[in-house]
Structure formats: structure tokens, C-alpha cells
Design an enzyme around this catalytic site. Structure first.
Site, short mmCIF file in Angstrom:
data_model
loop_
_atom_site.label_atom_id
_atom_site.label_comp_id
_atom_site.label_asym_id
_atom_site.label_seq_id
_atom_site.Cartn_x
_atom_site.Cartn_y
_atom_site.Cartn_z
N ASP A 1 -12.14 -2.98 18.89
CA ASP A 1 -13.21 -3.80 18.34
C ASP A 1 -14.29 -2.88 17.76
OD1 ASP A 1 -14.28 -6.52 17.99
OD2 ASP A 1 -15.97 -5.66 19.06
N ASP B 1 16.84 -4.88 -19.11
CA ASP B 1 17.74 -5.38 -18.06
C ASP B 1 18.89 -6.13 -18.73
OD1 ASP B 1 18.79 -6.11 -15.52
OD2 ASP B 1 16.77 -6.12 -14.69
N GLY C 1 20.10 -5.29 -22.32
CA GLY C 1 21.04 -4.18 -22.47
C GLY C 1 21.63 -3.79 -21.14
N ASP C 2 22.63 -2.93 -21.22
CA ASP C 2 23.31 -2.49 -20.00
C ASP C 2 23.04 -1.00 -19.81
OD1 ASP C 2 25.08 -1.74 -18.03
OD2 ASP C 2 26.61 -3.17 -18.68
O1 LIG Z 1 -16.43 0.65 7.18
C1 LIG Z 1 -15.75 -0.24 7.71
N1 LIG Z 1 -16.16 -0.88 8.84
C2 LIG Z 1 -15.42 -1.84 9.43
C3 LIG Z 1 -14.20 -2.21 8.89
C4 LIG Z 1 -13.34 -3.30 9.49
O2 LIG Z 1 -14.14 -4.23 10.16
C5 LIG Z 1 -13.34 -4.96 11.10
C6 LIG Z 1 -14.12 -5.07 12.37
O3 LIG Z 1 -13.80 -6.27 13.01
P1 LIG Z 1 -13.03 -6.34 14.40
O4 LIG Z 1 -13.17 -5.09 15.16
O5 LIG Z 1 -13.45 -7.60 15.04
O6 LIG Z 1 -11.52 -6.44 13.95
P2 LIG Z 1 -10.78 -7.56 13.12
O7 LIG Z 1 -10.68 -7.16 11.68
O8 LIG Z 1 -11.37 -8.92 13.36
O9 LIG Z 1 -9.33 -7.50 13.72
P3 LIG Z 1 -8.87 -7.82 15.21
O10 LIG Z 1 -7.68 -8.71 15.04
O11 LIG Z 1 -8.55 -6.50 15.80
O12 LIG Z 1 -9.99 -8.53 15.93
C7 LIG Z 1 -12.07 -4.13 11.29
O13 LIG Z 1 -10.98 -4.78 10.62
C8 LIG Z 1 -12.38 -2.82 10.56
O14 LIG Z 1 -11.22 -2.22 10.02
C9 LIG Z 1 -13.77 -1.57 7.72
O15 LIG Z 1 -12.67 -1.86 7.17
N2 LIG Z 1 -14.57 -0.58 7.17
#
Ligand SMILES: O=c1[nH]cc([C@@H]2O[C@H](COP(=O)(O)OP(=O)(O)OP(=O)(O)O)[C@@H](O)[C@H]2O)c(=O)[nH]1
Length: 643
Positions: free
Chosen positions: A118, A503, A529-530
Site C-alpha cells: 500500500d 498479406d 501477395g504471398d
Molecule cells: O508516483 C506514483 N505514485 C503512486 C503510484 C500508484 O499509486 C497506487 C497507490 O495505491 P494503492 O497502494 O492503494 O494500490 P492500488 O493501485 O489501489 O492497488 P492495490 O490493488 O494493491 O490496492 C499504486 O498503484 C501505485 O503504483 C504510481 O503509479 N506512481
């Protein structure tokens, strides 16, 4: 190879990434990890105020995401059991070899390891997640403007095992912090950025890896942590988990009977198990043949007691019943289940049965198995499509693979049903219409083939078109260009380029049916074409895409030397072909290769970029470079040297 051993620790395990984030998928697959993707359904709504620090919130959310998936996969084994004949061991319905890039079907083995993550942004005591709408993105970005903020990614590595039917988990968790400083953002820049759509699925409302990078003055710490996954820290954590010397009497850090004891890892040398060895994933099958899991011998059980029983040949069992999962997917596509549920779910089994004109009992069973395969979501309110299903399995949409599914359910399935006969008679393992030669194809057979090819081409076209800068070329010829999907992408990317699609006449005659643009580009021309007998249209770049990988060497050499002979010095030859299985798996555990459209059976192992490079050099091409295109293909480009 020093880099591999760390990631190699997970090589023999069923690893699941509990995330829908394409960035996390890419970071981990680029590092060579093999895994499946099962997005978590955990709702990110923990009470932020109850955490002492922002990172604690991120870590707890990551943990809950991973645990939800571990638990769901454990529960999901139930619907399959009824499908297996009495007395059949509980094995996967899905061999790895049949997994489509984004379907990531579940199988009956519980995962060994589930990874959750996260990412949040913390600024002035506030936690920012993904914006809910444009106004929210505006609020977030204006808060970040001109200031430093912290990006935290919490990660949970959940080790799972099943004891007496119960799921046992052990969690390792950590977080990484990166500091990012934004420039002052003008209102105009802010709104332009928000209107690009980029902020919406990103923590803090920006993507540092793309347009958002332009907002950033400096970064202190791990860049990939900002993008969504702290790879460096993750590898250190793996090394710690699997290498840590054990003080006498302390429990093993990982309690799972399918994970070798720590001692086993400590002994691993690079060549043996560190990852450079293309040994199979646990119980998995590689394209090109079954690689049953090595029998387990002296592994530790939960209490550290060794078990000398040999392991079951899980890989073999997977291979034996893997076709059932394919058939479930193909049947659901054919019955238009994913079309019915697109934008309309959740619907009850009865509603779906009515729409597809099928029995309620049979439909409920099909839907349950689709849910267990990860193709549908099931809740109290009924069934709905997963994002993958809506994107790739419904028949409409830019990224639909419905045509490919129909092709596999029809001619390919037919060819493989009569495989025994083909082997006895020495015939090719090829769908009947292709076997008879293009001039004998019925219009419907040709269209079916073209629909399959079209879906796959649209999916890969952008990657192929941009793998190299092709702007120095002004004319290109896509040999075997079928519906022109790649040609249209090329002219979009390169405003000076004219592209000829070459193709068979039977194909070119029907290509017009696939033009979806109201105004087809005048810079794309179709020439019948072939390849093997006709002279080729003049061009300063010749392109092959997903055509040559299974051609025998002599035929390939013959064709390419003919092209080389007709190329002027400076002309280019671009080959975009399937990557060999082990390379592709190194690059993307999640993106497994779907069967090639023009594969004559499952026979020839695709050539590596090195093999194509050497071949092109032998045929008079120079500056030969190779690049990867979206995990599925590799692209090789060479320039004709002066004679
Ligand atoms: O610079 C960047 N900062 C963040 C990201 C992307 O942001 C999301 C963060 O969301 P989360 O951690 O909740 O993840 P989700 O996308 O919702 O996927 P989950 O199924 O794991 O909950 C994350 O995708 C980062 O990659 C970015 O791309 N650049």
C-alpha cells in the site's frame, strides 16, 4: 549471477501478488519474480486516526490486502472439488502454461506466499491516498505544490500453509519512506495535469514515473518506492527471511511445509537455485513440456520435524487436468457471460442464465468456477466481471481477446482433440483450415483466424511500435500484417510514415471489416501477395510480428536472406517475436504467454533475441539491437549494411 539468488528464493513457490497495480506487477516481473496476480478486495478504509504514524497505516493496509487474498484463495478451493472425479487428488485445474497474461487463474493449491502493498503520501500530518475525483486530485496536488512530502509504501509478505483444512499464515511486514519535493505548480499546469487523467489511480494524485515526473524537483530515497513497490528493501527482506542465521532454539522464520528449510537456502549457490537456473516454479509447467515439481525430501514441517516422504507430482497432475480451466474460460466467453455482466453486474445466476439462454443450475456452476478462477467476482448480490474480464473477455472493447478465445475454442481445440491421430499420421498439430492451405480457407475460417490475430495485435501494437524510435524511416511494410492493427498504430506514432500491409489475398480481401476508425488512415495501404513467392513491396523498413517464432530455421533463413537481398543499405528489418518461455517468465511472472496464433502446435521453442541478432548479422544487417515489448514479445531491429 549475483542478482538472482534473492528473488530465486521464491522460485519454487506459488507466489501471488495481491494487487491490481500495474506498476507493482511491472516492478516485480522486471526483477524476474514469477507470480500470479489476484487483486485484493480489501477496502482501504482503516481509521487513519487510530495509527500512531502514517507508515503504520500503510503497513496495516498492505497486510489486510494480502490476508484477504490468502483467505479468499484458501476458500476458493471448495467450488473445484466437485469437478474432480471421486478419489482424484486436490490439484490445480490450471496449468501455468495455459494462463493468459491477465487472467491469473487460481488453482487448487493454496498460495505459498502472498505479497500485499500500500502506497500513501504524507504531508503536513495528512495521509493522501488515490484521489476520488478531479477536485480531490486538485486539493492533493495543491497541497504538495512547492513542498517536500513523504511517500510510504507498506509491504506485507504473507507465508501461508494449510493445516487440517485451516489456513495458517505468518506475516513479515516493513515499510520504506522516500522524500519527494515538488516545484511550485501553477493553476494552469495543475489542471492540465489533472485533465491528463494520470492522477486518478495514484497515491497523492501523481505518477512520478510518467507526466508527474515533470512536477518533481528532487527525490531522496528509493524511486521505485514512490512508484508503488520498494524493490530494494523487499529483496533485503527476502534475504533476511531466508538467509538469517538461526540462533539455537529460535523458530524458523517461515513455517510452511512447501518452503525449504532455511538451511537449504543457505546452501544454495547461484547455479543451483538462485534463479539463473530455469528450473520450474512449484508444481508449474513451462511452455514446451511438463516439469513436475522435484520430489520434496528432507524438509522441515511446522515443528521443525523432518519429513522424508517424497512429494506428490503436482506438476504432472496439474498438466493432466489443466484443460478444464481453459474450457471453462472459453465456454464462458462463447456463451457471452462476460458481455452480459459487463457494466451490469452484480447479477444473479438466474439473471445470467436468462440472458444466455441456459439452465440456471448449469449457469450457477459455470459462474462459480469462473469466480474461483478469478475471472468473476462473487458477492451476496451476485456475480460481476473482474476488470480483466471486462477488458479482455467481453467481445467489445479495444483490448478484447474474445476473438482469440473463439479461435482456441474452435479450430485449435478441434486440432488438439485429434492429436493422437495427427501423431500417428505424422500430420502437423494445426487447426484443420490452416492445414488445408490458405487458398482452401472458408471465409468464416479466415475471419475467425483474423479476429484472433486482430485482438492480439491490438494488445501488443503500442509496445512494438514504440520499442525503438522508428522516426528515421518513411516507409514500412508489415509482412503478414493481417488486419493492419500494427500498421495503424505505427502511423499514429510516426506522422511521416507510410505503411504497407502485405498479406495473402484471402486476408487482405477481408481486412476492411476490421477498420474501426471512421476515417481510415491514408498512410496505410493493403497489398495482397504471398510471402514465399511474390516480390515484396518496396519499403525502407520491413516488419514481422508474431509470425516467425515457430518457423523452421531453413525457411526462416531463406525468407530473411531474400529480404536482406532486396534491402537498400540503411534499410531496417524489425522482428517482434515471442520471447522464449523462461525469458518471458523472468521478465514477467504475471504475464504468461498465451499460445501463439500461428503456432504450428506447441512445438518449436521461440528463438532468443541473441539468436535473431546473430542471424541478422550473418545476413548483412548491422547495429542490431534488441528490446522487450510488453513482456510478451521481444523486438530486434537491424540496419542493412552496405554490401
Ligand atoms: O508516483 C506514483 N505514485 C503512486 C503510484 C500508484 O499509486 C497506487 C497507490 O495505491 P494503492 O497502494 O492503494 O494500490 P492500488 O493501485 O489501489 O492497488 P492495490 O490493488 O494493491 O490496492 C499504486 O498503484 C501505485 O503504483 C504510481 O503509479 N506512481
Amino acid at each position: 549471477m549475483l542478482l538472482r539468488p534473492v528473488i530465486g528464493k521464491l522460485q519454487h513457490k506459488r507466489v501471488v501478488l495481491a494487487s491490481s497495480s500495474p506498476r507493482r506487477r511491472e516492478i516485480l516481473s522486471n526483477a524476474g519474480l514469477r507470480f500470479e496476480v489476484v487483486p485484493s478486495r480489501f477496502k482501504e478504509k482503516l481509521h487513519k486516526g487510530s495509527f500512531a504514524a502514517p507508515h503504520a497505516y500503510a503497513v496495516e493496509t498492505a497486510k489486510q490486502k494480502a490476508l484477504e487474498v490468502a483467505d479468499r484463495m484458501h476458500q476458493a478451493r471448495a467450488p473445484f472439488l466437485g469437478l474432480l472425479p471421486a478419489g482424484c487428488p486436490q490439484v490445480s485445474l490450471t496449468p501455468v502454461v495455459n494462463r493468459c497474461p491477465s487472467q491469473q487463474a487460481k488453482d487448487l493449491r493454496a498460495p505459498d506466499v502472498v505479497i500485499g502493498a500500500d502506497t500513501i503520501v504524507a504531508v503536513g500530518g495528512l495521509i493522501l491516498e488515490k484521489p476520488v475525483d478531479k477536485q480531490d486530485a486538485y486539493r492533493m496536488l495543491s497541497r504538495l505544490s512547492g513542498k517536500e512530502h513523504s511517500v510510504f509504501t507498506g509491504v506485507a509478505i504473507v507465508h501461508c500453509c494449510t493445516r487440517d483444512g485451516q489456513l495458517d499464515t505468518e506475516v513479515s511486514e516493513f515499510y520504506e519512506e522516500t522524500t519527494v519535493k515538488f516545484s511550485e505548480l501553477s493553476e494552469e499546469l495543475l489542471w492540465e495535469y489533472i485533465d491528463s487523467g494520470e492522477p486518478m489511480d495514484k497515491a497523492g494524485g501523481y505518477g512520478i514515473q510518467a507526466l508527474g515526473g515533470m512536477l518533481v524537483e528532487y527525490v531522496r530515497g528509493d524511486f521505485l518506492n514512490v512508484v508503488g513497490f520498494p524493490l530494494n528493501r523487499f529483496c533485503k527482506e527476502l534475504a533476511r527471511l531466508y538467509h538469517a542465521p538461526r540462533a539455537p532454539g529460535t523458530p524458523r522464520p517461515v513455517q510452511h511445509d512447501s518452503i525449504p528449510a532455511v538451511d537449504t537456502f543457505e546452501d544454495l549457490s547461484d547455479g543451483e537455485g538462485g534463479g539463473s537456473d530455469p528450473a520450474p516454479a512449484s508444481g508449474g509447467l513451462q511452455a514446451g513440456g511438463a516439469r513436475p515439481q522435484a520430489p520434496r525430501t528432507q524438509e522441515a514441517d511446522l515443528n521443525g520435524v523432518t519429513d522424508s516422504q517424497p512429494g506428490l507430482p503436482a506438476g504432472l497432475l496439474e498438466l493432466m487436468d489443466g484443460f478444464k480451466a481453459s474450457k471453462v474460460l472459453l465456454t464462458a466467453c462463447k456463451l457471452q457471460v462476460f458481455d452480459v455482466l459487463k457494466d451490469r453486474g452484480p447479477l444473479s445466476a438466474m439473471d445470467v442464465a436468462r440472458e444466455i439462454d441456459a439452465s440456471v443450475g448449469g449457469t450457477a456452476r459455470l459462474l462459480d468456477v469462473c469466480a474461483a478462477l478469478g475471472l468473476l467476482d462473487k458477492s451476496d448480490r451476485g456475480y460481476s466481471n473482474t476488470e480483466t474480464a471486462s477488458l479482455h473477455l467481453a467481445s467489445d472493447g479495444e483490448q478484447s481477446l474474445h476473438g482469440l478465445a473463439a479461435y482456441h475454442d474452435g479450430p485449435v481445440w478441434g486440432a488438439f482433440t485429434h492429436l493422437g491421430r495427427a501423431v500417428r499420421e505424422g500430420a502437423a498439430w494445426t487447426p484443420e483450415p490452416l492445414l488445408q492451405g490458405p487458398h482452401k480457407w472458408s471465409t468464416e475460417a479466415t475471419l475467425q483466424f483474423m479476429r484472433a490475430s486482430h485482438g492480439l495485435s491490438k494488445l501488443t501494437a503500442q509496445h512494438v511500435a514504440t520499442a525503438f524510435d522508428l522516426s528515421p524511416f518513411t516507409s514500412a511494410c508489415h509482412l503478414g500484417g493481417c488486419t493492419g492493427a500494427l500498421a495503424h498504430k505505427l502511423v499514429q506514432e510516426y506522422p511521416r510514415l507510410q505503411v504497407t500491409v502485405f498479406d495473402l489475398p484471402e486476408v487482405i480481401k477481408l481486412a476492411g471489416d476490421f477498420q474501426t476508425d471512421a476515417q481510415p488512415s491514408e498512410r496505410v495501404h493493403f497489398v495482397p501477395g504471398d510471402l514465399s513467392s511474390d516480390s515484396l513491396p518496396p519499403a525502407d523498413l520491413y516488419i514481422f510480428c508474431s509470425l516467425l517464432h515457430d518457423w523452421p530455421d531453413d525457411r526462416l533463413h531463406g525468407l530473411l536472406s531474400r529480404i536482406s537481398g532486396s534491402c537498400k543499405p540503411g534499410a531496417g528489418l524489425l522482428l517482434a517475436e515471442l520471447a522464449p518461455a523462461e525469458e518471458e517468465e523472468e521478465a514477467s511472472g504475471a504475464a504468461r504467454r498465451p499460445p501463439g496464433l500461428r503456432t504450428r502446435g506447441v512445438g518449436r521453442r521461440p528463438r532468443s533475441p541473441g539468436q535473431y541478432r546473430r542471424l541478422l548479422q550473418r545476413l548483412g544487417f548491422q547495429d542490431v539491437q534488441a528490446a522487450r515489448a510488453g513482456g510478451l514479445l521481444h523486438v530486434v531491429l537491424g540496419t542493412r549494411a552496405p554490401p
